[in-house]
Design an enzyme around this catalytic site. Structure first.
Site, PDB file in Angstrom:
ATOM      1  CG  ASN A 161      -2.341  -0.400   0.879  1.00 33.18           C
ATOM      2  OD1 ASN A 161      -2.887  -0.011  -0.163  1.00 33.18           O
ATOM      3  ND2 ASN A 161      -2.941  -1.205   1.727  1.00 33.18           N
ATOM      4  CG  ASP A 185      -5.766   1.230   2.392  1.00 27.74           C
ATOM      5  OD1 ASP A 185      -5.247   1.105   1.258  1.00 27.74           O
ATOM      6  OD2 ASP A 185      -6.673   0.479   2.775  1.00 27.74           O
TER       7      ASP A 185
END
Length: 292
Positions: free
Chosen positions: A147, A198
């Site tokens: 990510n 994220d």
């Protein structure tokens, strides 16, 4: 932490909304519902189109006006914009049915960093790759959830994370090739904070904007890693931001309901929608990818 200026861009609910990318030539945001194999397309002032890809996919980049590059569970595929036809260009872990593509982004030089992960988030099953003009190299292995791949505007810094570690990393980069130089260092230690690191994107001032999965927030970090701002989100699982608009001065943020049962979804009714953040950002457009 405020929720001012947050509105729904698309109320289409994705199980795992991810990979937003804005094309200024068409004023259109593209994003994915990864686990359901769908590509979503919506002009900022137009109607939503949903394309069934028939394969898990997670990221998109512009090659030229006729073609896009899509990161999928079998590798990098070229998509014909007019017909939607996918053609495999560069296989990545195509012989491993346990993994799929995940976070990816284009370096300013036109190289593409693309991550993989286990479909069941198996520990260490993923990697991060560098792709440039037809050449593919593995940069980092043993990644559980790839990510936060993003770059400074000058291409001299790359960021990434293995979400499972809680550590957002930075590494010096060759601006001409997008290849890392030296060893990665910790940029942000998020382990004591709520949620997980994220997707991220970096603006013209070097500020990194990160979607916090499980943290109901988007966070902004200065180039030295200092937390500058935290924007509250109306969903628990924000997944990835992208700069949008003809001045790249707003943020679109995807989200997901993946992993929630019916009771949890009832408490998070907008989970899976895509949002617009009308906050002051000095964004920039994604470079075009050079496939060779």
């Amino acid at each position: 932490m405020t929720m001012d200026g947050v509105s729904v861009f698309s109320d289409h609910i994705c199980e795992l909304g991810e990979g937003p990318s804005y094309d200024p030539a068409t004023d259109t945001l593209f994003w994915f519902d990864i686990v359901n194999g769908k590509l979503l397309e919506k002009p900022l002032a137009g109607a939503l189109k949903v394309h069934d890809l028939g394969v898990m996919a997670s990221a998109i980049a512009v090659i030229d006006n006729e073609r896009q590059l899509i990161a999928t569970e079998i590798g990098l595929q070229v998509r014909d914009v007019k017909t939607g036809k996918l053609t495999l260009h560069t296989p990545i872990e195509a012989d491993n049915p346990l993994t799929r593509s995940n976070d990816s982004r284009v370096h300013p030089c036109g190289a593409f960093w693309t991550g993989t992960m286990g479909k069941g988030e198996e520990k260490g099953a993923g990697s991060i790759y560098w792709f440039f003009k037809g050449e593919l190299r593995r940069l980092f292995s043993g990644i559980t959830v790839s990510n936060s791949i993003c770059f400074s505007e000058d291409g001299a810094i790359a960021y990434y994370t293995d979400t499972s570690t809680g550590l957002l990393m930075r590494v010096a980069c060759d601006p001409a090739t997008g290849l890392p130089q030296g060893e990665p260092k910790v940029f942000v230690d998020h382990r004591s904070s709520k949620g997980y690191v994220d997707g991220s994107v970096v603006d013209r001032d070097g500020v990194l904007w990160n979607a916090v999965w499980g943290g109901k927030a988007v966070k902004a970090y200065a180039p030295d890693g200092t937390l500058l701002n935290e924007i509250a989100m109306p969903v628990t699982q924000a997944s990835c931001p992208a700069f949008v608009g003809q001045r790249a001065d707003r943020l679109a943020v995807t989200s997901a309901w993946k992993g929630k049962d019916e009771k949890q979804r009832a408490l998070d009714p907008q989970a899976g929608m895509t949002f617009l953040l009308d906050i002051p950002v000095k964004g920039r457009f994604e470079p075009r990818v050079l496939i060779g």
